[in-house]
Scaffold this active site. Structure first.
Site, PDB file in Angstrom:
ATOM      1  N   SER A 187       0.808  -1.210   0.000  1.00 44.19           N
ATOM      2  CA  SER A 187       0.000   0.000   0.000  1.00 44.19           C
ATOM      3  C   SER A 187       0.848   1.269   0.000  1.00 44.19           C
ATOM      4  CB  SER A 187      -0.934   0.010   1.216  1.00 44.19           C
ATOM      5  OG  SER A 187      -0.189   0.001   2.416  1.00 44.19           O
ATOM      6  N   ASN A 228       6.216   3.266   3.549  1.00 44.07           N
ATOM      7  CA  ASN A 228       6.959   3.464   4.800  1.00 44.07           C
ATOM      8  C   ASN A 228       8.230   2.618   4.837  1.00 44.07           C
ATOM      9  OD1 ASN A 228       4.949   5.179   5.730  1.00 44.07           O
ATOM     10  ND2 ASN A 228       3.949   3.619   6.974  1.00 44.07           N
ATOM     11  N   ASP A 286       6.860  -0.875  10.530  1.00 49.06           N
ATOM     12  CA  ASP A 286       7.422  -0.701   9.189  1.00 49.06           C
ATOM     13  C   ASP A 286       8.901  -0.326   9.265  1.00 49.06           C
ATOM     14  OD1 ASP A 286       4.836  -1.154   8.308  1.00 49.06           O
ATOM     15  OD2 ASP A 286       4.376   0.977   8.101  1.00 49.06           O
ATOM     16  N   GLY A 292      10.479  -6.133  22.468  1.00 56.09           N
ATOM     17  CA  GLY A 292      11.461  -6.408  21.428  1.00 56.09           C
ATOM     18  C   GLY A 292      10.959  -7.339  20.350  1.00 56.09           C
TER      19      GLY A 292
END
Length: 331
Positions: free
Chosen positions: A8, A52, A258, A229
């Protein structure tokens, strides 16, 4: 390594209403609802999962290929991405739809009213990955299949197998939309599988597989765990865990996952071991947490190495330094 990121590409229009939605609702008139909210703030942010991740990879100097569908309104966004090292050549431009758009109003109680316009993303399934393997085309060593129009995700994965292109699976937000056979099709044979903890459970529920079966299907399963994490599972290996960068203020969590993927793939693309790759992913995610918007952070090598030194020690940072050299797009 040249990475093609499919998925996207969108813009987010975020507005703030200085009141409470609940105060504007009349219970016995909800069947005739017609409201307009005068907002005090508007932020337009660049987004979309593929964009991103490509931004992060480009900022780290990897010149990724962005593969997605946009509208004719993409010109300014495209210039921004190119300035940060992203190759937008494979992007499909729709002739009659605008770039995907998320529109959201938030009130003082953090309630939200939102809508998502898929727009040109509906044409992503028309993109043919054979272009990446054609003579004279910029070659791709890995294709990352991110959330997108579901038909596009399935087509891109199938074409990776057909063309012999290694691929990584990142179904994330679209897992709720996909059925079991579709999820199995997207995951089977992936070099890397990315999920967060909730998505990991949803993936198991959708596929009907257990964890051992998933690990038979993929090279490695990378699960992000927020403030705890990341965990990496591989068949025949003990789980590898890497802590998140501690003690950082959270300004905006948008796009953190991202950024992690960008850092992880940048490191593995430059030959670093999995632990170092996960550490760089966490360091880049930490940069995103401190910025407003998913493409507002700076991938400055010295800042990243300083963060890595504080979080993981000098020896770990020295290993990461090899993945943070030659970054013309870090400014």
């Amino acid at each position: 390594m040249r990475i093609a990121v499919t998925g996207s590409i969108a813009t987010d229009h975020l507005m703030v209403f200085p009141g409470r939605f609940a105060d504007q609702l009349i219970p016995d008139q909800l069947a005739h609802l017609s409201l307009s909210f005068l907002v005090d703030e508007l932020e337009v942010r660049r987004g979309g999962v593929a964009a991103n991740i490509a931004f992060g990879l480009g900022s780290l100097g990897l010149s990724p290929l962005l593969v997605g569908a946009v509208g004719s309104d993409f010109a300014e966004y495209e210039m921004w991405l190119k300035e940060h090292g992203v190759d937008t050549g494979p992007v499909h431009v729709s002739t009659d739809r605008q770039t995907a758009r998320f529109m959201c109003i938030t009130d003082e109680d953090a309630n939200q009213i939102a809508s998502f316009y898929a727009g040109a993303m509906q044409e992503a399934a028309d993109i043919d990955l054979r272009r990446l393997a054609a003579p004279g085309a910029a070659p791709a060593d890995l294709v990352l299949v991110c959330p997108n129009d579901p038909a596009a995700m399935l087509r891109h994965t199938a074409q990776c197998r057909e063309l012999g292109l290694p691929f990584a699976a990142d179904p994330s937000q679209q897992l709720a939309r996909l059925d079991g056979p579709q999820v199995r099709e997207l995951v089977d044979g992936a070099r890397w599988l990315f999920t967060n903890e909730y998505e990991a459970a949803l993936l198991l529920e959708r596929t009907g597989w257990d964890r051992a079966t998933v690990l038979e299907k993929v090279g490695a399963w990378i699960t992000t765990r927020g403030g705890e994490g990341v965990r990496i599972d591989r068949r025949g290996h003990d789980p590898l865990t890497v802590e998140a960068v501690p003690g950082l203020p959270v300004t905006d969590p948008t796009g953190v996952g991202d950024a992690f993927r960008a850092g992880f793939l940048a490191a593995t693309g430059r030959g670093l071991a999995l632990r170092s790759a996960a550490q760089l992913g966490c360091v880049l995610a930490a940069q995103t947490l401190g910025a407003v918007g998913s493409q507002s952070y700076r991938a400055d090598p010295q800042e990243l190495l300083a963060t890595a030194t504080r979080a993981y020690g000098e020896d770990a940072a020295q290993l990461l330094a090899t993945a943070l050299t030659d970054q013309p797009n870090s400014a």
